[in-house]
Design a protein around this motif. Structure first.
Motif, PDB file in Angstrom:
ATOM      1  N   THR A 176      31.475 -45.605  17.955  1.00 43.86           N
ATOM      2  CA  THR A 176      31.664 -44.235  17.473  1.00 43.86           C
ATOM      3  C   THR A 176      30.860 -43.275  18.344  1.00 43.86           C
ATOM      4  OG1 THR A 176      29.818 -44.434  15.912  1.00 43.86           O
ATOM      5  CG2 THR A 176      32.025 -44.916  15.068  1.00 43.86           C
ATOM      6  N   THR A 177      31.262 -42.010  18.330  1.00 45.08           N
ATOM      7  CA  THR A 177      30.455 -40.968  18.959  1.00 45.08           C
ATOM      8  C   THR A 177      29.889 -40.062  17.876  1.00 45.08           C
ATOM      9  OG1 THR A 177      32.301 -39.419  19.229  1.00 45.08           O
ATOM     10  CG2 THR A 177      31.893 -40.998  21.024  1.00 45.08           C
ATOM     11  N   ASN A 178      28.841 -39.320  18.247  1.00 40.51           N
ATOM     12  CA  ASN A 178      28.201 -38.421  17.291  1.00 40.51           C
ATOM     13  C   ASN A 178      27.748 -37.178  18.043  1.00 40.51           C
ATOM     14  OD1 ASN A 178      26.466 -37.148  15.416  1.00 40.51           O
ATOM     15  ND2 ASN A 178      26.007 -39.100  14.437  1.00 40.51           N
ATOM     16  N   ASN A 179      28.182 -36.015  17.574  1.00 38.01           N
ATOM     17  CA  ASN A 179      27.812 -34.771  18.242  1.00 38.01           C
ATOM     18  C   ASN A 179      26.374 -34.347  17.969  1.00 38.01           C
ATOM     19  OD1 ASN A 179      30.191 -34.114  19.717  1.00 38.01           O
ATOM     20  ND2 ASN A 179      31.186 -33.539  17.802  1.00 38.01           N
ATOM     21  N   THR A 180      25.725 -35.028  17.032  1.00 41.99           N
ATOM     22  CA  THR A 180      24.291 -34.814  16.836  1.00 41.99           C
ATOM     23  C   THR A 180      23.566 -35.730  17.813  1.00 41.99           C
ATOM     24  OG1 THR A 180      24.598 -34.352  14.481  1.00 41.99           O
ATOM     25  CG2 THR A 180      22.366 -34.929  15.213  1.00 41.99           C
ATOM     26  N   GLY A 181      23.055 -35.173  18.870  1.00 38.55           N
ATOM     27  CA  GLY A 181      22.424 -35.975  19.911  1.00 38.55           C
ATOM     28  C   GLY A 181      23.382 -36.372  21.010  1.00 38.55           C
ATOM     29  N   GLN A 182      24.695 -36.090  20.828  1.00 39.16           N
ATOM     30  CA  GLN A 182      25.730 -36.384  21.814  1.00 39.16           C
ATOM     31  C   GLN A 182      25.662 -37.860  22.239  1.00 39.16           C
ATOM     32  OE1 GLN A 182      23.563 -33.351  22.673  1.00 39.16           O
ATOM     33  NE2 GLN A 182      24.811 -32.789  20.910  1.00 39.16           N
ATOM     34  N   THR A 183      25.777 -38.749  21.254  1.00 37.22           N
ATOM     35  CA  THR A 183      25.614 -40.179  21.483  1.00 37.22           C
ATOM     36  C   THR A 183      26.923 -40.934  21.351  1.00 37.22           C
ATOM     37  OG1 THR A 183      25.092 -40.584  19.149  1.00 37.22           O
ATOM     38  CG2 THR A 183      23.233 -40.142  20.635  1.00 37.22           C
ATOM     39  N   ILE A 184      26.916 -42.146  21.904  1.00 35.71           N
ATOM     40  CA  ILE A 184      27.981 -43.116  21.695  1.00 35.71           C
ATOM     41  C   ILE A 184      27.308 -44.432  21.338  1.00 35.71           C
ATOM     42  CG2 ILE A 184      28.075 -43.623  24.186  1.00 35.71           C
ATOM     43  CD1 ILE A 184      31.053 -44.289  23.782  1.00 35.71           C
ATOM     44  N   GLY A 185      27.779 -45.079  20.260  1.00 35.23           N
ATOM     45  CA  GLY A 185      27.091 -46.263  19.774  1.00 35.23           C
ATOM     46  C   GLY A 185      28.018 -47.398  19.418  1.00 35.23           C
TER      47      GLY A 185
ATOM     48  N   ALA B 211      24.029 -51.088  20.493  1.00 33.97           N
ATOM     49  CA  ALA B 211      23.304 -50.139  21.346  1.00 33.97           C
ATOM     50  C   ALA B 211      23.791 -48.726  21.050  1.00 33.97           C
ATOM     51  CB  ALA B 211      23.499 -50.455  22.824  1.00 33.97           C
ATOM     52  N   THR B 212      22.887 -47.768  21.226  1.00 35.10           N
ATOM     53  CA  THR B 212      23.249 -46.354  21.115  1.00 35.10           C
ATOM     54  C   THR B 212      22.801 -45.654  22.388  1.00 35.10           C
ATOM     55  OG1 THR B 212      23.036 -46.354  18.710  1.00 35.10           O
ATOM     56  CG2 THR B 212      22.960 -44.217  19.816  1.00 35.10           C
ATOM     57  N   TYR B 213      23.746 -44.970  23.037  1.00 34.70           N
ATOM     58  CA  TYR B 213      23.472 -44.275  24.291  1.00 34.70           C
ATOM     59  C   TYR B 213      23.566 -42.768  24.075  1.00 34.70           C
ATOM     60  CZ  TYR B 213      24.252 -48.869  26.342  1.00 34.70           C
ATOM     61  OH  TYR B 213      24.172 -50.208  26.646  1.00 34.70           O
ATOM     62  N   GLY B 214      22.649 -42.043  24.672  1.00 33.57           N
ATOM     63  CA  GLY B 214      22.727 -40.595  24.568  1.00 33.57           C
ATOM     64  C   GLY B 214      21.436 -39.895  24.954  1.00 33.57           C
ATOM     65  N   PRO B 215      21.535 -38.623  25.298  1.00 31.08           N
ATOM     66  CA  PRO B 215      22.788 -37.873  25.302  1.00 31.08           C
ATOM     67  C   PRO B 215      23.699 -38.268  26.458  1.00 31.08           C
ATOM     68  CG  PRO B 215      21.020 -36.539  26.207  1.00 31.08           C
ATOM     69  CD  PRO B 215      20.386 -37.798  25.704  1.00 31.08           C
ATOM     70  N   VAL B 216      25.003 -38.283  26.182  1.00 36.74           N
ATOM     71  CA  VAL B 216      25.992 -38.491  27.238  1.00 36.74           C
ATOM     72  C   VAL B 216      26.151 -37.158  27.973  1.00 36.74           C
ATOM     73  CG1 VAL B 216      28.359 -39.149  27.772  1.00 36.74           C
ATOM     74  CG2 VAL B 216      27.178 -40.205  25.825  1.00 36.74           C
ATOM     75  N   VAL B 217      26.090 -37.207  29.299  1.00 42.43           N
ATOM     76  CA  VAL B 217      26.134 -35.967  30.084  1.00 42.43           C
ATOM     77  C   VAL B 217      27.228 -36.039  31.143  1.00 42.43           C
ATOM     78  CG1 VAL B 217      23.659 -35.588  29.739  1.00 42.43           C
ATOM     79  CG2 VAL B 217      24.446 -36.749  31.817  1.00 42.43           C
ATOM     80  N   ASP B 218      27.652 -34.857  31.605  1.00 39.97           N
ATOM     81  CA  ASP B 218      28.613 -34.758  32.700  1.00 39.97           C
ATOM     82  C   ASP B 218      27.830 -34.621  34.000  1.00 39.97           C
ATOM     83  OD1 ASP B 218      30.568 -34.096  34.561  1.00 39.97           O
ATOM     84  OD2 ASP B 218      31.771 -32.988  33.105  1.00 39.97           O
ATOM     85  N   SER B 219      27.691 -35.727  34.719  1.00 35.83           N
ATOM     86  CA  SER B 219      26.898 -35.735  35.946  1.00 35.83           C
ATOM     87  C   SER B 219      27.573 -35.025  37.101  1.00 35.83           C
ATOM     88  CB  SER B 219      26.589 -37.186  36.357  1.00 35.83           C
ATOM     89  OG  SER B 219      25.819 -37.835  35.378  1.00 35.83           O
ATOM     90  N   SER B 220      28.842 -34.675  36.931  1.00 30.45           N
ATOM     91  CA  SER B 220      29.565 -33.973  37.993  1.00 30.45           C
ATOM     92  C   SER B 220      29.373 -32.466  37.939  1.00 30.45           C
ATOM     93  CB  SER B 220      31.064 -34.302  37.904  1.00 30.45           C
ATOM     94  OG  SER B 220      31.294 -35.682  38.092  1.00 30.45           O
ATOM     95  N   VAL B 221      28.727 -31.987  36.887  1.00 27.42           N
ATOM     96  CA  VAL B 221      28.516 -30.549  36.705  1.00 27.42           C
ATOM     97  C   VAL B 221      27.037 -30.235  36.888  1.00 27.42           C
ATOM     98  CG1 VAL B 221      28.674 -28.641  35.050  1.00 27.42           C
ATOM     99  CG2 VAL B 221      30.481 -30.367  35.147  1.00 27.42           C
TER     100      VAL B 221
END
Length: 224
Positions: free
Chosen positions: A173-182, A205-215
């Motif tokens: 799942t993803t979560n917009n609180t913390g911008q995570t994916i778990g 595992a929970t990863y975050g914040p997920v970021v756009d490294s191309s920007v």
């Protein structure tokens, strides 16, 4: 009559110009994935952008021998890198190609195991589907081969290699609180290795914040 027709034609031309000025993306609204904010407050993530994340602060990636236990492997370092391959207007499903998934600083509390030499994710790339449906479900699925992980352990009898494979897809799942994916307790069955390797490994595992490294500035990713 001529004046009325001329005015009518002019009005229709003005409406056509105004409609043409609205791009399909604007008409459709924000995409499933945006960066910098939710919905209209954010910017649509472009196809081809690279998304990255490390473990959420203070968390671990775990590979335990049961869904509810704490016996197995725990890693303090893990990260992923994925390329966006599709990002339609919301509501919908965005797709990514998972190109890299790494683990480090791992320890084990399994009898007979001295240390964890390495954990390698095999058969990359995988396909990651991110939906904005209820619960923001995520599905990680195989592309070139099954979802598989090879674990090399140092044991009292020497190095031991354990290979684990998912029966198909795994879910998260993803979560917009913390911008995570778990991911929570996703089962991988042992396909090779001695009895030191537990029969089933449950990955969390929970990863975050997920970021756009191309920007520039690597803004956080949101799911709309």
């Amino acid at each position: 009559m001529r004046i009325r027709r001329t005015l009518g034609a002019a009005a229709l031309a003005a409406i056509a110009l105004a409609t043409a000025a609205v791009t399909p993306a604007q008409a459709a609204g924000p995409a499933v994935l945006t960066y910098g904010g939710l919905g209209a407050a954010g910017t649509d993530v472009a196809v081809g952008d690279v998304l990255t994340a490390n473990l959420a602060s203070g968390s671990y990636a775990t590979f335990y021998s049961s869904a509810t236990g704490t016996s197995g492997i725990k890693c303090a370092v893990s990260s992923f890198s994925a390329t966006v391959t599709g990002n339609p207007a919301a509501p919908g499903v965005a797709t990514e190609q998972l190109n890299s998934h790494t683990f480090g600083s791992c320890t084990a509390n399994v009898i007979g195991v001295i240390s964890v030499q390495s954990i390698t994710v095999n058969n990359l790339p995988y396909t990651n589907s991110v939906s904005d449906a209820a619960g923001n479900p995520v599905t990680l699925s195989p592309t070139a081969g099954p979802l598989q992980t090879t674990v090399v352990l140092s044991t009292i009898l020497g190095p031991t290699t354990c290979v684990y494979r998912a029966p198909g897809n795994i879910s998260g799942t993803t979560n917009n609180t913390g911008q995570t994916i778990g991911f929570a307790s996703q089962a991988f069955a042992k396909v090779s290795g001695p009895s030191t390797c537990f029969a089933t490994g449950y990955f969390s595992a929970t990863y975050g914040p997920v970021v756009d490294s191309s920007v520039a500035g690597s803004p956080h990713i949101y799911v709309n």
